[in-house]
Design a protein around this motif. Structure first.
Motif: not given
Length: 744
Positions: A340-348
């Protein structure tokens, strides 16, 4: 607590409404029910295969998500800046990268799932081997047979947007048929004894099965062509559009969000599959609102494309930002938190493929309900707020990669938009939270079962396949063992997670500590406390036993050296040696180096060896033991009484201490074990050895074994293994004194 009978019954019967109701009432047993159902119904294997197949494509997904985010960055000035710095060619390069990642991801999933299915089948059916590469090739052939022959329709099926569900269906159907046919004896070619390469022999053996599978798909394609059936995209679009004209705006909203999310869950891009709806309904509604606002009129459409993108898909389909927040809030799974930490930026920027395929969300029954329900409730809440005049109407269109909160302001022209977005994200997190906890519970239960299997293998005497107790295992246990072995190597390299605790050895009255045993502990960041037998077995399997043993020896000697000024000079520290260490020709040198570094007298160190280590005392082993004894180091035999050691070995090897195995302490007083213990104590007295009984847990055991002649004990009755600081406090509390009989 859920009984095995109830879990077995659930696995055999379909989940009726009554069964589901009972499960929901007993929330504590819900993870047990779900895990049992997934394990026994066969559905769990399919989910596991899909999840592994999807996770294998994560390198493509991560690269494609990042590049796609750059290409569609919502700030035009940023894209202009990149063109000025890198030249206009950067768009061509990034387009090729997207084509080589997202553009072929469906094919990669097809090949990955087919190979995973073959490996899974090979582990369950040992009599037949199907090469995973062969399975992937057969599935690839079946894929192109069934796919449309028109190049303009074929190329989109390679990508995630259109082809994921198609690839999964083809992989399961083609590979499933191949594996079934391969197990039919009459379809196996007689090539099992041909050539020297086993892979080539197995490929030739299942050649008829592969040929028959491809032929079957050719026949199926002929049926499709002659029947004139449309492709799934056309079928869904033409079935959905007539419903729109008969539904009100609210009904359309519910139906559109539900089907869009359901299609995503089944592995296909929902909005793309419903593209005709978006272009014919959502986009015109947004434009009509924008025109009305431009002319000073009141907008009339609540449901627009901007409305959908802004309020029901924050972070991407399934309202992924809500899931990320729920995982950070509730999950104890460090792997999911890191993802989730690595996927949070694209998810923004509403790019959520790393989470869709990484957790994964697609085809994950645990997250089906919140994946469908969260966007639906969010869109209904936004619809109600707009209808009541709390939330402004959305107008026009905004780039789909516009970050959350910014999109709320741009689509509504008011600060109420981002504030309402934030409230909806929090609402979504509340909906996801219990399912995150359920997922953690199921993963923990699965981990406990795999860990129990590893513990059983590690505690056994016989080595497993390839001479490895744990890493040679197949299936889930073997994969877990290999993962843990890698983590153990990392922990040894960085000096983290591994530590030593100490269990004191008392006299019979419990007022003197005559020694302490150093015991290894490993606190894994994901799996928690790893049982010591597993840690030792993994170290032996991976060739790290010497490093692990020296870590324990160094830490134990360092602590004992610190205690010299405050505890009895006769209190010894005991450290276990594995058979691998004992047969290492550098052992004596390594032990001397530790003693010199810590400035610990050799007489304060006792090395414990197992019975099996000295069953065959080779000249090299005897030389090592003799050199250790000449240094003044004491030797103890651990778990004595298991039936391996002969009297000849006891006479030949200069031992100082016999530690009676705890298995002999079990049973009622006066049984055969008491006679064995008395004989061992008499033997120890005859050979002038100290005898210690391990595993003492009650005062009755202490009195019982004292009457048999034993004076020294180790077990939970006196103290559990404790950290060095707690042991030091215990040493001062008991006013440790030396046991004079051990002083020599």
């Amino acid at each position: 607590m859920t009984t095995p009978f109830r879990m077995e019954k659930l696995a055999k019967l379909p989940l009726s409404y009554g069964a589901i109701y009972k499960i929901l009432l007993d929330r504590r047993s819900l993870p047990d029910y779900v895990f049992s159902w997934l394990k026994h119904s066969g559905f769990g294997d399919a989910i596991l295969i899909i999840q592994r197949g999807l996770s294998s494509t994560l390198p493509l997904i991560m690269v494609g998500a990042f590049v796609l985010m750059l290409r569609n960055f919502p700030v035009p000035q940023f894209r202009i800046l990149l063109s000025r710095v890198l030249g206009p060619e950067w768009l061509t390069v990034t387009e090729d990268i997207v084509a080589g990642s997202f553009g072929i991801a469906a094919l990669a999933v097809l090949f990955s799932i087919s190979g995973t299915m073959a490996r899974h089948a090979n582990q369950k059916h040992r009599d037949t081997f199907v090469c995973p590469i062969l399975a992937g090739i057969v599935s690839l052939s079946c894929y192109f047979i069934i796919a449309p022959h028109d190049a303009t329709m074929l190329r989109p099926l390679f990508s995630l947007d259109r082809g994921l569900l198609f690839s999964i269906v083809i992989a399961f159907s083609s590979c499933g048929l191949l594996l079934r046919l391969a197990r039919i004896k009459t379809l196996q070619m007689p090539f099992k004894d041909t050539g020297h390469d086993p892979i080539i022999r197995s490929t030739l053996t299942v050649l008829p099965a592969g040929t028959a599978t491809i032929a079957a798909f050719g026949i199926f394609k002929a049926v499709l062509v002659f029947s004139g059936l449309p492709d799934i995209h056309t079928l869904i679009t033409h079935s959905f559009i007539p419903l729109v004209t008969h539904l009100g705006e609210l009904g359309f909203n519910i139906l559109y969000v539900f089907f869009s999310q359901l299609l995503w869950f089944l592995g296909t891009h929902g909005p793309n599959m419903l593209f005709a709806i978006e272009q014919n309904v959502l986009v015109p509604a947004g434009q009509a609102n924008a025109d009305a606002i431009a002319h000073g009129l009141q907008p009339v459409f609540i449901i627009t494309k901007s409305f959908y993108d802004t309020f029901s898909s924050a972070g991407g389909s399934g309202s992924t930002l809500s899931l990320i927040l729920a995982i950070f809030w509730k999950s104890k799974n460090t792997g999911n938190r890191k993802l989730c930490f690595f996927g949070m930026f694209p998810a923004l920027f509403n790019v959520n493929e790393p989470l869709l395929f990484g957790l994964p969300l697609i085809f994950n029954p645990i997250y089906l309900i919140p994946f469908l329900l969260t966007p639906l409730l969010q869109s209904l809440a936004a619809y109600g707020a707009t209808a009541m005049g709390i939330l402004p109407y959305t107008a026009g269109t905004i780039p789909w990669t516009t970050p959350v909160l910014f999109s709320g302001y741009l689509s509504t022209g008011s600060l109420i938009g981002p504030l309402f977005q934030l409230a909806l994200i929090l609402l979504g997190a509340l909906l996801y939270a219990p399912f995150v906890e359920l997922d953690d519970s199921i993963q923990e239960e699965q981990g406990r079962q795999n860990m129990a299997a590893l513990l059983k293998a590690a505690s056994g005497c016989a080595p497993g396949p390839h001479g490895q107790k744990c890493m040679g295992l197949g299936g889930e246990q073997g994969r877990l063992a290999k993962t843990l072995a890698g983590d153990l190597a990392t922990a040894l390299k960085h000096g983290e997670q591994l530590y030593v605790v100490y269990q004191p050895q008392f006299n019979g009255t419990g007022d003197h500590i005559m020694g302490v045993e150093a015991l290894l502990r490993w606190k894994h960041p994901t799996y928690g406390m790893i049982p010591p037998p597993i840690t030792v077995a993994l170290a032996e399997d991976s060739g790290n036993m010497d490093k692990l043993g020296m870590l324990v020896l160094s830490e134990a000697c360092a602590h004992r050296a610190v205690w010299r000024k405050t505890v009895s000079e006769h209190m010894r520290i005991a450290v276990n040696l594995s058979p691998h260490q004992l047969h290492n020709t550098n052992l004596v040198h390594n032990v001397m180096a530790v003693l010199q570094k810590t400035e610990l007298p050799p007489s304060l160190l006792e090395l414990e060896i197992s019975e099996s280590s000295i069953l065959d005392p080779t000249p090299t082993l005897m030389d090592t033991i003799t050199r250790l004894q000449k240094l003044g180091i004491r030797l103890a035999i651990d778990d004595f009484g298991m039936g391996h050691t002969s009297l000849r070995c006891l006479k030949a090897i200069p031992l100082h201490t016999l530690k009676i195995d705890r298995s002999l302490t079990i049973g009622e007083p006066g049984n055969i074990n008491d006679q064995i213990i008395r004989s061992i104590i008499d033997l120890g007295n005859t050979l002038r050895m100290t005898t210690i009984i391990e595993g003492v847990e009650t005062g009755e055991q202490v009195e019982r074994f004292r009457k048999l002649g034993c004076d020294f004990f180790q077990g939970f009755f006196f103290s559990r293994p404790v950290p060095a600081e707690a042991l030091y406090a215990l040493l001062k509390q008991t006013k440790t004194a030396a046991v004079q009989s051990l002083a020599g």
